[in-house]
Enzyme design. Structure first.
Site, short mmCIF file in Angstrom:
data_model
loop_
_atom_site.label_atom_id
_atom_site.label_comp_id
_atom_site.label_asym_id
_atom_site.label_seq_id
_atom_site.Cartn_x
_atom_site.Cartn_y
_atom_site.Cartn_z
N GLU B 62 0.79 -1.15 -0.03
CA GLU B 62 -0.17 0.23 -0.16
C GLU B 62 0.92 1.35 0.11
O GLU B 62 0.57 2.23 -0.75
CB GLU B 62 -1.23 0.02 1.11
CG GLU B 62 -2.19 -0.74 0.93
CD GLU B 62 -1.88 -2.36 1.12
OE1 GLU B 62 -0.77 -2.60 1.58
OE2 GLU B 62 -2.76 -2.97 1.01
N HIS B 131 -11.59 -3.80 8.90
CA HIS B 131 -12.30 -3.87 7.52
C HIS B 131 -13.62 -3.10 7.38
O HIS B 131 -14.27 -3.34 6.38
CB HIS B 131 -12.48 -5.19 6.86
CG HIS B 131 -11.17 -5.84 6.42
ND1 HIS B 131 -9.99 -6.00 6.97
CD2 HIS B 131 -10.84 -6.26 5.03
CE1 HIS B 131 -9.03 -6.73 6.20
NE2 HIS B 131 -9.65 -6.70 5.08
C1 LIG Z 1 -2.69 -4.39 4.16
C2 LIG Z 1 -3.72 -5.15 3.48
N1 LIG Z 1 -4.07 -5.21 2.05
C3 LIG Z 1 -4.66 -5.84 1.01
C4 LIG Z 1 -5.67 -6.62 1.98
C5 LIG Z 1 -6.67 -7.72 1.04
N2 LIG Z 1 -6.15 -8.83 1.11
C6 LIG Z 1 -6.85 -9.72 1.95
S1 LIG Z 1 -6.14 -11.24 1.97
C7 LIG Z 1 -4.83 -10.91 0.38
C8 LIG Z 1 -4.17 -11.61 -0.07
C9 LIG Z 1 -3.24 -12.16 0.75
O1 LIG Z 1 -2.31 -13.12 0.26
P1 LIG Z 1 -1.31 -14.11 1.03
O2 LIG Z 1 -0.72 -13.14 2.05
O3 LIG Z 1 -0.77 -14.69 0.02
O4 LIG Z 1 -2.29 -15.01 2.00
P2 LIG Z 1 -3.30 -15.98 1.64
O5 LIG Z 1 -4.80 -15.37 1.54
O6 LIG Z 1 -2.79 -16.78 0.17
O7 LIG Z 1 -3.52 -16.90 2.60
C10 LIG Z 1 -5.27 -9.24 0.33
C11 LIG Z 1 -4.74 -8.58 -0.85
C12 LIG Z 1 -5.48 -6.59 3.33
N3 LIG Z 1 -6.42 -7.42 4.12
N4 LIG Z 1 -4.53 -6.07 3.95
#
Ligand SMILES: Cc1ncc(C[n+]2csc(CCOP(=O)(O)OP(=O)(O)O)c2C)c(N)n1
Ligand SMILES: [Mg+2]
Lengths: 349, 331
Positions: B62, B131
């Site tokens: 971000e 959120h």
């Molecule tokens: C700071 C932030 N940016 C974006 C999000 C939205 N978001 C939630 S989960 C996710 C993907 C995360 O991927 P990863 O870290 O690989 O975890 P996974 O879901 O694959 O277990 C995103 C972009 C968030 N929750 N927090």
């Protein structure tokens, strides 16, 4: 489904307790399937449920070498890790359902579950948000001479966050009893790892900071457990580490996501990387259990996890009277409700 | 063009499409904005028409997304940076508050930062404490940032179109509970100017100032008040910076009573600012204190009961208005 050659190829692991690892993974798998059911039955609070199906080996394998008193934080896909650290599935399910009987009295839900008693410093809905806390917990462990470690579990997506690198540098600089566990399920929402990272060999980043770092194949829970044993032992001596567990996210990012961004062939291949099926086949192959024993164990786990749904459905939501509780410490006054304030002001007017 | 039925989401998407067709320098960057089409589908299939050079999927980074938008804006592009949830704004606050907001001033007016930060906030999906927030006060508290918060489908379109022509950084906060709201609109009709608030309803007894999703709750309450014989003027701010105080003053001076309704927490929030201004500027005309109906000073729970209890709803707005008027209306 699981290729026997792969099992033969897996080296004998005298130090790992495969039956126990299988049991932990099977409990996680079934718990996650029941979470889905809770959602379908409209009993889950929260639109955001992230299942760890396909990633059970990371939780079971790593946590097998954590001790009471070790602390940890997780990302938003952390049900399995918490279960592997000894969580009560009823209280977990109730929390996911936003019920008062849950670990956080229905305030946190799936993405904000925690239990200080079990060393769970918190799941997190902020990608990377829980990582730096292990630096502080590591400092505290050293300060108090407890010999305990602190572990951050996070996804591959968190490697996009600067705070990870700030934390890795501190861990290495101060030789803290910390381990970073990156569960690489190949996706962050709809983005495949290679679409978001310039170098997808993630553990190389940790080498750059001087951390002990490696990648392990999440298909084989024993390999994860062995790596954990080594890295955890080093961390307890002040050699912080970084472990990548390679796996595949079997289903969508969250419950409603049908993964339109990846094709059926890819999913089918990905789901071949099934640590639960692999461990089961290995148990049979090595004669550590027979099919009837495993079926009985599975049935017992199914019954245990079925009961979490019934338990949760029977629970109530937290009463509105709890809404102002825990903003501050219990001995402090609660914030004044808007409604009360309005009445006070208008009575005076 | 003719009247058409659109959702809030469709309108936002159309605004992006029209702006991108009109101005080749408009680019979009953010998490999941391209192939995935946006977490709330606002950028759905835009990558098909405009390509991955203009609809850029980013890593989950971000501060760098917002910072890159600052640089892009300074270098001649018109970036729309998408922040998936306004709750992540804290992570970006340096780039937004110390960079985007201050560059024009610090550098003696040499250059502006014409970027748009699109994001969404608010309660309604049981998404929990990290959120579901309404953080517009962070933005409004930072000189140099413009702030738009559309409540209607038509404003979703027009305010976003206008934001993409503004010389300074605009933070554009959508409400997650409004994406599926439908309205029949004529996008070619002349919109109300940028920086003007909309008087959604006129009445002699009190003025209710609000914005974003709470507008709909206020309108619902106003209808019930009308059945009681109480007529409210409802002002929808549309943009919080610039703030159209003239419209508020004019109506408050006439009605003599005002209420401010906001979903964000009450203390030191947007409602506090509005209430202070009304009190200072319209003091001689006020018959009662200006009342704030705002979010409770607590985090948002995942439990739906606690979540809905944490923010104003039609019932609280209605009850507060009735209490405010009390017996005094009849007198
Ligand atoms: C700071 C932030 N940016 C974006 C999000 C939205 N978001 C939630 S989960 C996710 C993907 C995360 O991927 P990863 O870290 O690989 O975890 P996974 O879901 O694959 O277990 C995103 C972009 C968030 N929750 N927090
Ligand atoms: Mg991932």
């Amino acid at each position: 489904m699981t290729k026997p050659e792969a099992i033969h190829a897996a080296p004998a692991r005298p130090n790992t307790d495969l039956p126990q690892l299988y049991r932990t993974m099977r409990r996680i798998r079934t718990f996650e399937e029941r979470v889905g059911e809770l959602f379908v039955r409209g009993q889950s609070a929260g639109s955001m449920l992230h299942l760890s199906i396909g990633e059970e080996s990371a939780a079971a394998g790593f946590c097998a070498h954590m001790q009471d008193g070790d602390t940890f934080t997780t990302h938003h896909r952390g049900h399995g890790i918490f279960l592997a650290r000894g969580a009560d599935p009823n209280r977990m399910m109730a929390e996911i359902g936003g019920k008062e009987a849950g670990y956080c009295h229905g305030k946190g839900g799936s993405m904000h579950i925690a239990d200080m008693g079990l060393g769970h410093l918190g799941a997190n809905a902020i990608v990377g948000g829980g990582i730096p806390a292990i630096i502080g917990a590591g400092l505290a462990a050293r300060h108090h001479g407890t010999g305990k470690i602190s572990v951050a579990f996070f996804g591959d997506g968190a490697t996009g966050q600067g705070i990870l690198y700030e934390s890795m540098n501190m861990a290495a600089l101060w030789r803290l009893p910390c381990v970073f566990v990156c569960i690489n399920n190949q996706y962050g929402m709809g983005t495949r790892i290679d679409q978001a990272t310039a170098n997808a060999v993630l553990h190389e980043r940790a080498h750059a900071f001087g951390l002990v770092a490696e990648t392990v194949d999440g298909l084989d829970v024993e390999a994860v457990a062995e790596a954990a044993e080594r890295l955890v032992a080093g961390a307890r001596e002040g050699r912080p580490a970084f472990l990548v567990v390679d796996c595949y996210r079997f289903y969508g990012h969250a419950r409603k996501d049908k993964s339109p961004y990846r094709d059926a062939t890819e999913e089918e291949t990905g789901r071949q990387k099934d640590p639960v099926a692999f461990a089961r086949a290995a148990l049979l192959e090595r004669g550590l259990a027979d099919a009837a024993e495993l079926d009985a164990l599975d049935a017992q786990i199914d019954a245990e996890m079925d009961a979490t749904i019934d338990f949760t459905v029977a629970q109530t939501e937290p009463p509105l009277s709890t809404m102002f509780r825990d903003v501050y410490a219990p001995e402090e006054p609660e914030p004044e409700p808007v409604r009360v304030r309005i009445d006070r002001i208008l009575a005076r007017a | 063009m003719a009247l058409q039925e659109l959702t809030y989401r469709d309108a936002l998407r159309q605004a992006l499409i029209d702006s991108m067709r009109e101005n080749p320098d408009v680019i979009i960057m953010g998490e999941e904005v391209g192939r995935y089409g946006g977490a709330y589908a606002v950028t759905k299939e835009l990558i098909k028409e405009f390509g991955a050079e203009r609809v850029i999927d980013t890593p989950i980074s971000e501060p760098a997304i917002i910072g890159a938008a600052v640089g892009a804006a300074m270098a001649g592009l018109r970036p729309v940076a998408e922040l998936m949830y306004v709750d992540f704004i804290g992570m970006t606050m340096d780039q937004l508050g110390n960079q985007a907001a201050k560059i024009r001033y610090m550098f003696g007016g040499q250059i502006g930062v014409p970027m748009v930060l699109r994001t969404q906030g608010g309660t309604g999906r049981s998404a929990g404490a990290q959120h579901s927030q309404s953080l517009e006060a962070y933005v409004m508290h930072t000189p140099g940032l413009r702030l738009a918060m559309p409540a209607t489908v038509s404003d979703a379109y027009h305010l976003l179109r206008m934001a993409l022509t503004k010389p300074d950084p605009v933070v554009f906060i959508e409400h997650k509970a409004l994406y599926t709201m439908k309205e029949t609109v004529d996008l070619d009709a002349e919109p109300l100017a940028w920086g003007k608030s909309a008087v959604r309803r006129e009445g002699k007894d009190l003025v209710i100032v609000t914005y974003s999703r709470q507008l709909h709750y206020v309108m619902e309450a106003a209808k019930k008040l009308s059945a009681d014989g109480i007529e409210a003027t409802v002002i929808d701010l549309r943009t919080l910076n610039p703030l159209d105080f003239d419209t508020i003053r004019e109506h408050v001076e006439r009605a003599g009573r005002a209420m401010v309704v906001s979903e964000s927490v009450m203390t030191a929030g947007v409602a506090a600012e509005l209430s202070a201004r009304i009190t200072e500027e319209c003091f001689d005309y006020l018959e009662d204190p200006v009342v704030r109906v705002a979010g409770e000073d607590i985090p948002i729970s995942v439990s739906t009961a606690l979540e809905t209890g944490s923010v104003p709803g039609p019932q609280l707005i209605l009850e507060t208005a009735r209490k405010l008027l009390g017996a005094r209306v009849a007198a």
